[in-house]
Enzyme design. Structure first.
Site, PDB file in Angstrom:
ATOM      1  N   ASP A   1      -3.505   0.158  10.205  1.00  0.00           N
ATOM      2  CA  ASP A   1      -4.438   1.216  10.595  1.00  0.00           C
ATOM      3  C   ASP A   1      -5.730   1.083   9.795  1.00  0.00           C
ATOM      4  OD1 ASP A   1      -3.831   2.026   8.075  1.00  0.00           O
ATOM      5  OD2 ASP A   1      -2.840   3.888   8.647  1.00  0.00           O
TER       6      ASP A   1
ATOM      7  N   GLU B   1       0.835  -1.186   0.000  1.00  0.00           N
ATOM      8  CA  GLU B   1       0.000   0.000   0.000  1.00  0.00           C
ATOM      9  C   GLU B   1       0.877   1.244   0.000  1.00  0.00           C
ATOM     10  OE1 GLU B   1      -1.686   0.143   3.831  1.00  0.00           O
ATOM     11  OE2 GLU B   1      -2.601   2.104   3.560  1.00  0.00           O
TER      12      GLU B   1
ATOM     13  N   ASP C   1      -7.022   2.730   7.177  1.00  0.00           N
ATOM     14  CA  ASP C   1      -6.903   2.661   5.727  1.00  0.00           C
ATOM     15  C   ASP C   1      -6.348   1.316   5.281  1.00  0.00           C
ATOM     16  OD1 ASP C   1      -7.978   5.067   5.252  1.00  0.00           O
ATOM     17  OD2 ASP C   1      -6.085   6.104   4.800  1.00  0.00           O
TER      18      ASP C   1
ATOM     19  N   ASP D   1      -0.657  -1.216   6.040  1.00  0.00           N
ATOM     20  CA  ASP D   1      -0.451  -0.643   7.366  1.00  0.00           C
ATOM     21  C   ASP D   1      -1.448  -1.217   8.359  1.00  0.00           C
ATOM     22  OD1 ASP D   1       1.589   0.967   6.593  1.00  0.00           O
ATOM     23  OD2 ASP D   1       0.321   2.715   6.191  1.00  0.00           O
TER      24      ASP D   1
END
Ligand code: 0RA
Length: 641
Positions: free
Chosen positions: A508, A433, A510, A506
């Site tokens: 997180d 990503e 997103d 990641d």
């Protein structure tokens, strides 16, 4: 001298042999010794109480997980009968205690006499005795006829004879089972998961109308109680709580040749289908004849209605099953005295007569509803028409994309940093990503066998649900050509250019969003890739802990706390918020080096879950989406999405 052969059933010997066998081969009884099997112990015990509820004798079931992970299941059913069993004898020819038969003879099941049949039923229908055999200890308390009784077992073996330990109110009957799973059997470091159990108990309460199921987890002081006055109708309302419905829930109930049939149906403006099927309270996740009956019946009834009322013209083709499925939320639940399942795992119902009965019951109920509610009927037909048109348009668009991507796949995408190795048993593709993390990965990798494909932030910003759109997206096109397999009906595993496809995002919100998208994409267009074990998820560390001259990377908060405790307080702690914060060497060392890294293999179950989550993320309702993202942001590491 030849031993005299008894003509009675020597239950106690049978029991001992049975217990030994269960402990030797737990896989045959509860499906293994993993966390799934552990949960089955609970289901098996609760099923006995559900049976009492289905038979009309029990209204309340309390389940408690204690802090030592022992579990109590208490019901207000009739209570296991106390006294000698009518047929089972012990080794000396004396009748066995009924409770010992129920609790120790494998396959004895619960009920005998009285004509009641066992309708609920644990995964393998082996009964409570298998749970007892796999428990370090188990106690059974019975309230019956004004008396309170107690019997204890250790690893399935009765400890003496059942004893009266008190009195009860006259009409206070019931059974209370407490068991502690045996660590000698369940040797992995596992424990019950609240959410998993909650889901199952909620389903049980939905399909067993009128029963109250209370679930208390004393390990964390949480509890939940389920009671659904409306049974399946409540279930459908619950599933549609965040959707716009087109009409009130339609409920169908019928008994045919001793088979109980219930269905609840409601159309919404969603694009997806949410249909669940149950056989004897078991969620048959692979469907079966009851589900086929429901679906085909709905398609037929809607086509008939639309033709009869001129909503489908002579020139129009009939609605397909797919057309009548869009926006459908439905539950079908059957109670069958003799269910046949495809396999031991009871996920698909096979009885052929069930299909006929369900088709008929649903046809009657649903066509009556349409006749009596023309406004609702028109809304449903209009929805099917829209689906049919959209499907037609999507098919054309998809064909175009597939044809184009077949051509494009001859040229590899420019963003791909390919590896030099060509042997797919050795090669890996990291889907990364973001461009900055992509840069680190390109520098950190072993270019001999690791290829990197960076994807821009959000692959797709479109909020609406049609995944077909994703195929037109440049990032996804690049992915398809890098993989070399083609998609959908044209998928060919032979073309696969990398043995491992690794999603690296990641930890997180997103990251989890992108991962859900990718998993959904693979699930819908390349399921074989998942089935054949080619798809993985990388596990980047959450923290870097530096202490004196050493550096340690840890992958969870628990690990971090442990490490800090061990190293003392003078540590330098760095939290990685994203892959981009790691330099290439760190990324290699922690996440990409086959010698150090951990990869999670994606299973079809994970992908199915992602597919469902995808619909929620992309659906109309904004609030649940926000809530979902917030409540799951912390747990992305567990692949809990
Ligand atoms: C055997 C016979 C009867 C009930 C049960 C077992 C029974 C077992 C369990 C296990 C958990 N809860 C339970 N409740 C009942 C029938 C008793 C009768 O005919 O009175």
């Amino acid at each position: 001298m030849a031993e005299k052969k008894n003509n009675y059933d020597v239950g106690s010997i049978q029991a001992l042999e049975g217990i030994e066998h269960v402990r030797k081969r737990p896989g045959m009884y509860v499906g293994g010794t993993d966390i799934k099997a552990l949960h089955h112990l609970v289901y098996e015990v609760v099923d006995n109480s559900i049976d009492e509820a289905l038979a009309g004798f029990c209204t309340s079931i309390n389940i408690t997980i204690h802090s030592d992970s022992s579990v109590t299941v208490e019901d207000n059913g009739r209570g296991i009968p106390v006294g000698p069993h009518p047929s089972k004898k012990d080794a000396n020819g004396k009748p066995m205690e009924t409770v010992d038969v129920v609790m120790t003879v494998i396959g004895a099941g619960g009920k005998f006499g009285g004509g009641g049949y066992k309708v609920s039923g644990g995964l393998h229908g082996v009964g409570i005795s298998a749970v007892n055999a796999l428990s370090e200890w188990m106690t059974t308390e019975i309230k019956r006829d004004g008396k309170l009784w107690k019997q204890e077992y250790k690893r399935g073996v009765p400890q003496g004879k059942i004893k009266q330990i008190g009195k009860t109110e006259k009409d206070e009957n019931g059974t209370k089972q407490t068991f502690k799973f045996d660590k000698q059997i369940f040797t992995e470091d596992i424990d019950y998961r609240f959410d998993t159990l909650v889901q199952r108990f909620r389903e049980m309460a939905f399909v067993t109308r009128g029963v109250t199921i209370k679930f208390v987890d004393e390990r964390a002081e949480r509890e939940m109680t389920f009671y659904f006055e409306g049974g399946l109708t409540s279930f459908v309302r619950y599933l549609n709580r965040n959707r716009e419905n087109l009409h009130p829930v339609v409920y169908v109930e019928k008994e045919m040749e001793g088979i109980g049939i219930e269905a609840s149906i409601q159309y919404t403006d969603a694009y997806t289908e949410s249909v669940y099927s149950f056989a004897n309270t078991i969620n048959t996740i692979d469907g079966g004849t009851h589900l086929t009956g429901l679906r085909s019946s709905l398609t037929r009834v809607i086509n008939d209605y639309a033709r009869k009322n001129g909503l489908l013209k002579d020139a129009d083709p009939n609605f397909s099953g797919d057309d009548t499925r869009e926006g459908l939320t439905a539950i079908v639940s059957v109670k069958h005295p003799n269910p046949q399942f495809e396999s031991q795992t009871k996920v698909k119902l096979m009885n052929p007569e069930v299909q006929t009965h369900v088709t008929q019951a649903v046809a009657e109920g649903f066509s009556t509803f349409l006749e009596e509610n023309p406004q609702a009927a028109r809304a449903i037909v209009a929805k099917c028409l829209t689906s049919a048109r959209a499907r037609d348009a999507a098919r054309k668009a998809r064909d175009l994309v597939i044809r184009k991507s077949a051509l494009e796949s001859l040229t590899l995408p420019g963003k791909l940093a390919d590896c030099s190795e060509r042997d797919t048993s050795k090669t890996e593709l990291y889907i990364v990503e973001g461009d900055s993390a992509g840069g680190s990965a390109k520098q950190g990798r072993d270019r001999h066998f690791q290829a990197i494909l960076p994807l821009r932030g959000k692959i797709l910003n479109t909020e609406r649900a049609r995944l077909d759109k994703i195929l037109g997206n440049n990032e996804v096109k690049a992915l398809i050509s890098a993989l070399g397999t083609g998609i959908g009906d044209n998928f060919d595993l032979e073309g696969l250019r990398y043995g491992r496809i690794i999603i690296m995002t990641d930890a997180d919100v997103d990251g989890s969003h992108i991962r859900t998208l990718l998993l959904t994409f693979f699930f819908r267009y390349m399921p074989k890739l998942i089935e054949e074990g080619h798809l993985y998820i990388a596990q980047p560390p959450l923290y870097r802990i530096a202490h004196k001259n050493t550096v340690k990377y840890v992958y969870s908060d628990k690990e971090k706390d442990k490490a800090i405790k061990e190293l003392g307080e003078k540590v330098n702690l760095q939290r990685y918020k994203g892959l981009g914060e790691m330099n290439p060497d760190q990324l290699w060392e922690t996440t990409m080096n086959p010698g150090n890294r951990t990869l999670l293999l994606v299973t079809i179950d994970d992908a199915t879950e992602a597919d469902r989550t995808f619909d929620m993320l992309m659906g109309d309702a904004v609030d649940p989406r926000k809530k979902f993202i917030q409540t799951h942001a912390k747990s992305v590491r567990n692949l809990d999405i």
